[in-house]
Design an enzyme around this catalytic site. Structure first.
Site, PDB file in Angstrom:
ATOM      1  N   SER A 156       0.852  -1.196   0.000  1.00 38.20           N
ATOM      2  CA  SER A 156       0.000   0.000   0.000  1.00 38.20           C
ATOM      3  C   SER A 156       0.880   1.235   0.000  1.00 38.20           C
ATOM      4  CB  SER A 156      -0.894   0.011   1.248  1.00 38.20           C
ATOM      5  OG  SER A 156      -1.466   1.293   1.469  1.00 38.20           O
ATOM      6  N   TYR A 169      -2.183  -1.116  10.357  1.00 42.16           N
ATOM      7  CA  TYR A 169      -2.341  -1.501   8.951  1.00 42.16           C
ATOM      8  C   TYR A 169      -1.117  -1.081   8.136  1.00 42.16           C
ATOM      9  CZ  TYR A 169      -4.094  -1.148   4.120  1.00 42.16           C
ATOM     10  OH  TYR A 169      -4.247  -1.238   2.760  1.00 42.16           O
TER      11      TYR A 169
END
Length: 264
Positions: A156, A169
């Site tokens: 990401s 995350y």
């Protein structure tokens, strides 16, 4: 979701880049995973998707795979558990006999205002789903992969710039980058390439399920291109890394993120 995420551009022609290949994709029932599964099927691959419990979404993905003439199976289960990861690979092998392309993609996240708000339970669950599963599934899959196979990990943009409200995350996504680089060096002698994709803000079911409506509606508005990307706009990065077009690439990360420069 309104609007529905775009998982496929049916008017774009295929060229058979994955003809005869077998792909295993985690989190393949919706979002980026669905778009990758559909594009891979369009390019000639047969697909196994794993998913948690969204049975209707998984069925729809299989229908889309079949629409392009691909064979597909879905495997339900919580891949934050090692035993489920083993089952996912074993089921794929029983059906297809091998794995040519492994896409580690499944992920969860929970918005937290501060580090103090992240419980040990949440931390463990996030890492087990987003990172440990990548290691477990890859470990079980490797005996069934041969020279020329490809592993693609979903990281990401948050791995590079962080996220104040998604600390755990973003940390898993950073770990995935290091895992990709380390495993690529380890498997280079075997002719198995390992790369990653680090999407920016993409319109997937994870967004409205994780954020309040006002924040979800603004998702991606701060990207240079001024909007969130669609899953179908990210899937070609995975196709490139899965096929022979990227035969001289390993240990690398592609960045379909709407124009953000992250120097990674």
């Amino acid at each position: 979701m309104q609007p529905e995420p775009v998982a496929d551009f049916p008017n774009k022609p295929a060229s058979g880049k994955l003809r005869g290949k077998i792909a295993l994709i985690t989190g393949g029932d919706s979002g980026i995973g669905r778009a990758v599964a559909v594009l891979f099927a369009k390019e000639g691959a047969d697909i196994a998707i794993s998913y948690l419990s969204e049975h209707s979404d998984a069925k729809e993905t299989l229908n889309m795979i079949a629409g392009y003439g691909g064979k597909g199976i879905s495997i339900a289960g919580d891949i934050s558990k090692e035993t489920v990861c083993k089952k996912v690979v074993a089921t794929t092998i029983r059906k297809f006999g091998r794995i040519d392309i492994l896409v580690n993609n499944a992920a969860i996240h929970y918005e937290s205002k501060s580090l103090e708000d992240i419980t040990t339970e949440q931390l463990t669950k996030t890492f087990a789903t987003n990172f440990f599963s990548f290691i477990w599934i890859t470990r079980f899959a490797l005996p069934h992969m041969k020279k020329g196979s490809a592993i693609i990990n979903s990281s990401s943009v948050t791995a590079y710039r962080g996220s104040p409200s998604l600390i755990d995350y973003a940390s898993t996504k950073g770990a995935i980058v290091s895992f990709t680089r380390s495993l690529s060096g380890n498997l280079a002698k075997d002719g198995i390439r390992v790369n990653a994709v680090a999407p920016g803000p993409i319109w997937t079911p994870l967004i409205p399920s994780s954020f309040k409506a006002k924040k979800a509606a603004m998702h991606g508005s701060d990207a240079p291109l001024g909007r969130a990307g669609e899953p179908a706009e990210v899937a070609p990065s995975y196709l490139f890394l899965a096929c022979d077009d990227s035969s001289y690439m390993t240990g690398q990360v592609l960045h379909p993120n709407g124009g953000e420069i992250i120097n990674g």
